[in-house]
Design a protein around this motif. Structure first.
Motif, PDB file in Angstrom:
ATOM      1  N   THR A 212      37.706  42.704  34.540  1.00 22.03           N
ATOM      2  CA  THR A 212      38.370  42.291  35.779  1.00 22.03           C
ATOM      3  C   THR A 212      38.659  40.815  35.664  1.00 22.03           C
ATOM      4  N   PHE A 213      39.293  40.255  36.704  1.00 15.16           N
ATOM      5  CA  PHE A 213      39.488  38.817  36.769  1.00 15.16           C
ATOM      6  C   PHE A 213      38.140  38.189  37.127  1.00 15.16           C
ATOM      7  N   ILE A 214      37.892  37.005  36.631  1.00 14.72           N
ATOM      8  CA  ILE A 214      36.569  36.374  36.771  1.00 14.72           C
ATOM      9  C   ILE A 214      36.126  36.217  38.225  1.00 14.72           C
ATOM     10  N   ALA A 215      37.076  36.163  39.165  1.00 14.97           N
ATOM     11  CA  ALA A 215      36.729  35.935  40.572  1.00 14.97           C
ATOM     12  C   ALA A 215      35.721  36.959  41.102  1.00 14.97           C
ATOM     13  N   THR A 216      35.857  38.212  40.676  1.00 13.35           N
ATOM     14  CA  THR A 216      34.952  39.265  41.154  1.00 13.35           C
ATOM     15  C   THR A 216      33.509  38.893  40.831  1.00 13.35           C
ATOM     16  N   ALA A 217      33.290  38.431  39.605  1.00 15.00           N
ATOM     17  CA  ALA A 217      31.940  38.084  39.159  1.00 15.00           C
ATOM     18  C   ALA A 217      31.483  36.745  39.738  1.00 15.00           C
TER      19      ALA A 217
ATOM     20  N   GLU B 228      35.108  47.055  48.019  1.00 13.74           N
ATOM     21  CA  GLU B 228      36.302  47.148  47.167  1.00 13.74           C
ATOM     22  C   GLU B 228      36.864  45.764  46.855  1.00 13.74           C
ATOM     23  N   ASP B 229      37.131  45.504  45.583  1.00 17.67           N
ATOM     24  CA  ASP B 229      37.984  44.371  45.225  1.00 17.67           C
ATOM     25  C   ASP B 229      39.398  44.946  45.162  1.00 17.67           C
ATOM     26  N   ALA B 230      40.125  44.754  46.265  1.00 20.12           N
ATOM     27  CA  ALA B 230      41.464  45.340  46.402  1.00 20.12           C
ATOM     28  C   ALA B 230      42.549  44.286  46.210  1.00 20.12           C
ATOM     29  N   ALA B 231      42.216  43.216  45.482  1.00 19.81           N
ATOM     30  CA  ALA B 231      43.148  42.100  45.299  1.00 19.81           C
ATOM     31  C   ALA B 231      44.460  42.524  44.638  1.00 19.81           C
ATOM     32  N   GLN B 232      44.421  43.647  43.895  1.00 17.55           N
ATOM     33  CA  GLN B 232      45.631  44.097  43.193  1.00 17.55           C
ATOM     34  C   GLN B 232      46.152  45.407  43.773  1.00 17.55           C
TER      35      GLN B 232
ATOM     36  N   VAL C 180      61.761  38.837  26.448  1.00 15.11           N
ATOM     37  CA  VAL C 180      60.969  39.619  27.413  1.00 15.11           C
ATOM     38  C   VAL C 180      59.570  39.008  27.542  1.00 15.11           C
ATOM     39  N   SER C 181      59.225  38.556  28.752  1.00 11.65           N
ATOM     40  CA  SER C 181      57.883  38.002  28.990  1.00 11.65           C
ATOM     41  C   SER C 181      56.906  39.126  29.298  1.00 11.65           C
ATOM     42  N   THR C 182      55.730  39.052  28.715  1.00 10.65           N
ATOM     43  CA  THR C 182      54.687  40.053  28.978  1.00 10.65           C
ATOM     44  C   THR C 182      53.378  39.309  29.238  1.00 10.65           C
ATOM     45  N   GLY C 183      52.330  40.032  29.599  1.00 12.34           N
ATOM     46  CA  GLY C 183      51.035  39.399  29.822  1.00 12.34           C
ATOM     47  C   GLY C 183      49.918  40.279  29.294  1.00 12.34           C
ATOM     48  N   ILE C 184      48.710  39.732  29.256  1.00 10.45           N
ATOM     49  CA  ILE C 184      47.538  40.520  28.858  1.00 10.45           C
ATOM     50  C   ILE C 184      46.479  40.331  29.939  1.00 10.45           C
ATOM     51  N   HIS C 185      46.181  41.423  30.646  1.00 11.13           N
ATOM     52  CA  HIS C 185      45.234  41.346  31.770  1.00 11.13           C
ATOM     53  C   HIS C 185      44.060  42.287  31.527  1.00 11.13           C
ATOM     54  N   TYR C 186      43.017  41.813  30.827  1.00 11.50           N
ATOM     55  CA  TYR C 186      42.757  40.429  30.492  1.00 11.50           C
ATOM     56  C   TYR C 186      42.387  40.360  29.012  1.00 11.50           C
TER      57      TYR C 186
ATOM     58  N   ALA D 148      24.511  46.126  45.606  1.00 13.14           N
ATOM     59  CA  ALA D 148      25.909  46.486  45.870  1.00 13.14           C
ATOM     60  C   ALA D 148      26.649  46.809  44.586  1.00 13.14           C
ATOM     61  N   VAL D 149      27.736  47.557  44.759  1.00 14.63           N
ATOM     62  CA  VAL D 149      28.666  47.820  43.659  1.00 14.63           C
ATOM     63  C   VAL D 149      30.045  47.358  44.114  1.00 14.63           C
ATOM     64  N   ILE D 150      30.739  46.648  43.229  1.00 19.52           N
ATOM     65  CA  ILE D 150      32.106  46.204  43.552  1.00 19.52           C
ATOM     66  C   ILE D 150      33.091  46.833  42.566  1.00 19.52           C
ATOM     67  N   PRO D 151      33.668  47.990  42.927  1.00 20.71           N
ATOM     68  CA  PRO D 151      34.746  48.522  42.093  1.00 20.71           C
ATOM     69  C   PRO D 151      35.999  47.672  42.291  1.00 20.71           C
ATOM     70  N   VAL D 152      36.782  47.526  41.240  1.00 23.31           N
ATOM     71  CA  VAL D 152      38.037  46.778  41.304  1.00 23.31           C
ATOM     72  C   VAL D 152      39.170  47.786  41.116  1.00 23.31           C
ATOM     73  N   HIS D 153      40.101  47.807  42.055  1.00 21.62           N
ATOM     74  CA  HIS D 153      41.246  48.726  41.922  1.00 21.62           C
ATOM     75  C   HIS D 153      42.249  48.067  40.970  1.00 21.62           C
ATOM     76  N   LEU D 154      41.884  48.032  39.705  1.00 21.78           N
ATOM     77  CA  LEU D 154      42.610  47.217  38.731  1.00 21.78           C
ATOM     78  C   LEU D 154      44.041  47.695  38.502  1.00 21.78           C
ATOM     79  N   TYR D 155      44.938  46.762  38.457  1.00 24.21           N
ATOM     80  CA  TYR D 155      46.391  46.967  38.249  1.00 24.21           C
ATOM     81  C   TYR D 155      47.045  47.711  39.418  1.00 24.21           C
ATOM     82  N   GLY D 156      46.245  48.133  40.433  1.00 26.53           N
ATOM     83  CA  GLY D 156      46.811  48.862  41.567  1.00 26.53           C
ATOM     84  C   GLY D 156      46.407  50.327  41.615  1.00 26.53           C
ATOM     85  N   HIS D 157      45.592  50.770  40.628  1.00 19.49           N
ATOM     86  CA  HIS D 157      45.080  52.152  40.662  1.00 19.49           C
ATOM     87  C   HIS D 157      43.673  52.126  41.260  1.00 19.49           C
ATOM     88  N   PRO D 158      43.442  52.864  42.375  1.00 17.85           N
ATOM     89  CA  PRO D 158      42.114  52.808  42.976  1.00 17.85           C
ATOM     90  C   PRO D 158      41.026  53.326  42.032  1.00 17.85           C
ATOM     91  N   ALA D 159      39.862  52.719  42.113  1.00 17.43           N
ATOM     92  CA  ALA D 159      38.701  53.184  41.342  1.00 17.43           C
ATOM     93  C   ALA D 159      38.278  54.559  41.863  1.00 17.43           C
TER      94      ALA D 159
END
Ligand SMILES: *Cc1c(COP(=O)(O)O)cnc(C)c1O
Length: 367
Positions: free
Chosen positions: A85-90, A156-160, A304-310, A127-138
């Motif tokens: 996940t993105f470091i913010a969750t941790a 829920e970490d629903a940032a995405q 074409v710009s792309t990214g790597i998450h993460y 507690a458990v914090i699932p992250v709905h990564l890339y927009g797909h719910p855990a």
């Protein structure tokens, strides 16, 4: 052709009138902190999520921290989250004084593996914090069951994942509390930092709201020490103007993802899954492949710009060396780091842009 990973300018151009009017009215009233626009946006976003309360805060990281803190989590406690996940969750966990416990992800959705999460539970787990990564719910059904059995908070970490759903239930209504980010590049983005806590828990909502405003009941009457993490009037007005378009933008992201899937189906790439009953909101469109670095380089040469998450799983970062993990501890997350690639994804992306990205990928794979 030059195709960005995301294009915020196009979005502004398409709704310029609404945004400019919203900004002007806030400045006209000098309603910079608090006020009716914040309340109106909070009400609208709670309704959007199908939850009772929305508390606007300064950003998504604060949303997570404030929820954890006000659920009484702190020193001596453990909180489980995903290694990818993105470091913010941790960070939010560590900020409370608790210890972050990483677990591996599922091999199809990229979200936290419920079985691994259950194995990581100890007497200290709160507690458990699932992250709905890339927009797909855990996998919230499995996680809810585990959380209930072990009396843990589920956050829920629903940032995405604004507007994502499982069986018709939206992110934000699936747990004790959900944390959203309105960072400019998110599916609903402010023009600066902003975030929100969404919950059905009346008491938690009240406490979080007070905490984010110095623990105050009213001016100069403070019930406890909190912090300053408020959603400001300008951001609230902008978010409220944009929220009206979010469904349409999400549908467009979905259509773009379907076209990508179709055009890439005869390649060796692994395209995103959408589990039964799930609404994926495609914050990112992430594919997997061998030779990722070579393909990414060729795409860049062709505009074409792309990214790597993460690119690095959190336990392998310098910041988490103190936990003493080895790469073998998170085999799925670590393998994905080498293979994932985020392709251009934004509501305004055109058919010809997607066709160009896909044909460039195919050429790269053949040579
Ligand atoms: C963006 C993001 C956050 C943090 O949000 P900020 O508003 O930038 O603080 C937290 N978790 C995830 C998964 C994110 O993508």
């Amino acid at each position: 052709m030059n195709i960005p990973l995301i294009d915020l300018h196009l979005q502004y151009e398409s709704i310029k009138k609404d945004i400019d009017a919203a900004i002007e009215s806030v400045i006209g009233d000098a309603a910079f902190i608090g006020g009716k626009r914040v309340a109106e946006f909070e009400e609208a976003f709670a309704r959007f999520c199908g939850a009772r309360h929305c508390v606007g805060v300064g950003n998504g990281t604060d949303a997570l921290y404030i929820v954890l803190k006000n659920l009484g989590i702190g020193a001596g406690d453990e909180v489980i989250t995903a290694a990818n996940t993105f470091i913010a969750t941790a960070e939010a966990v560590t900020l409370t004084g608790a210890r972050v416990v990483f677990v591996d992800c599922e091999n199809d959705t990229y979200t936290i593996d419920p079985q691994q999460a259950e194995k990581a539970i100890t007497e200290r787990t709160k507690a458990v914090i699932p992250v709905h990564l890339y927009g797909h719910p855990a996998s919230m059904m499995e996680l809810s069951k585990i959380a209930k059995e072990h009396s843990l908070h589920l956050i829920e970490d629903a940032a995405q994942a604004h507007g994502s759903e499982i069986n018709g239930n939206r992110a934000g209504s699936l747990s004790s509390a959900a944390c959203f980010s309105f960072y400019p590049g998110k599916n609903l983005g402010a023009y600066g930092d902003a975030g929100a806590i969404v919950t059905n828990d009346d008491e938690l909502a009240t406490r979080c709201r007070m905490f984010a405003n110095h623990g105050r009941v009213q001016k100069y009457e403070h019930q406890f020490e909190g912090s300053n993490s408020r959603l400001d009037g300008l951001q609230a007005a902008i978010l409220k103007a944009k929220l009206r378009y979010l469904e349409e933008w999400t549908e467009r992201r979905h259509a773009a993802a379907c076209l990508y899937n179709e055009l890439l189906q005869d390649t060796a790439l692994v395209t995103p899954v959408e589990k039964t009953g799930v609404r994926h909101v495609y914050h990112l469109y992430v594919v997997r492949m061998k030779e990722r670095d070579r393909v990414q380089r060729i795409l860049k040469e062709k505009g074409v710009s792309t990214g790597i998450h993460y690119p690095i799983a959190l336990p392998n970062l310098q910041a988490y060396q103190y936990l003493g993990h080895r790469p073998e501890d998170f085999p799925v997350a670590n393998q994905f780091c080498e293979e994932i690639l985020s392709l251009p994804m934004f509501p305004e992306i055109t058919r010809s842009q997607i066709e160009y990205v896909c044909s460039t990928i195919k050429e790269a794979l053949w040579c």
